[in-house]
Design an enzyme around this catalytic site. Structure first.
Site, PDB file in Angstrom:
ATOM      1  N   PRO A  26       0.767  -1.250   0.000  1.00 48.18           N
ATOM      2  CA  PRO A  26       0.000   0.000   0.000  1.00 48.18           C
ATOM      3  C   PRO A  26       0.798   1.301   0.000  1.00 48.18           C
ATOM      4  O   PRO A  26       0.851   2.023   0.995  1.00 48.18           O
ATOM      5  CB  PRO A  26      -0.834  -0.132   1.274  1.00 48.18           C
ATOM      6  CG  PRO A  26       0.042  -0.929   2.183  1.00 48.18           C
ATOM      7  CD  PRO A  26       0.736  -1.920   1.296  1.00 48.18           C
ATOM      8  N   CYS A  27       1.381   1.642  -1.133  1.00 48.91           N
ATOM      9  CA  CYS A  27       2.098   2.913  -1.237  1.00 48.91           C
ATOM     10  C   CYS A  27       1.145   4.101  -1.140  1.00 48.91           C
ATOM     11  O   CYS A  27       1.584   5.219  -0.872  1.00 48.91           O
ATOM     12  CB  CYS A  27       2.943   2.976  -2.505  1.00 48.91           C
ATOM     13  SG  CYS A  27       2.036   2.738  -4.025  1.00 48.91           S
TER      14      CYS A  27
END
Length: 161
Positions: free
Chosen positions: A124-125
């Site tokens: 989850p950037c």
């Protein structure tokens, strides 16, 4: 083992997602701006990823459990793997991520590596924000980053940091 790379296109609430992989694992999960034909057949090697993404968008999944087939430098892989430590519904900063990796001076390299993250949502950037809390640097478009963060706001911890 079948090392042949397969791909599918699935519809999500924020665009068409392309998933690639083989028996070695998922090698890419990306969001497209272009319209493509949605896949009607999902190969066995990609079924778990498709199912887990559907669960995520329904609000039923907070953590992904997939075999990932990384293709990047050692530094990039370390940056990408560190993304999995950011809890659902929370954010961190690029600076904190660089410190976690042992070198706050590497902040730009960390941000660049996040921009090349081949595992959209799975790693989850979108949970990494600027030091001032601003929504910066998202390859899928800032509107998608905002949407994803708002989607995750149903959990108990709402704080940016």
């Amino acid at each position: 083992m079948n090392k042949e790379v397969e791909k599918v296109y699935v519809k999500t609430p924020i665009g068409i997602c392309k998933i690639k992989g083989s028996s070695l694992g998922v090698s890419e999960v990306s969001i497209l701006d272009d319209e493509v034909v949605i896949s009607t057949i999902i190969p066995n090697s990609l079924q778990s990823c498709v199912t887990q993404l559907e669960e995520y968008f329904k609000g039923e999944r907070k953590v992904f459990d997939l075999q990932l087939d990384y293709n990047g430098t050692e530094f990039q892989q370390n940056v990408w793997k560190s993304l999995s430590t950011i809890p659902y519904g929370r954010t961190t900063t690029y600076l904190k991520q660089a410190r976690l990796l042992g070198d706050e001076k590497a902040i730009r390299a960390v941000a660049t590596s996040n921009g090349k993250n081949p595992f959209w949502i799975v790693l989850p950037c979108h949970r990494v924000v600027g030091s001032d809390g601003s929504l910066t640097g998202y390859a899928g478009g800032l509107w998608r980053k905002k949407w994803l963060l708002e989607h995750e706001q149903g959990c108990e911890q709402q704080s940016l940091f």
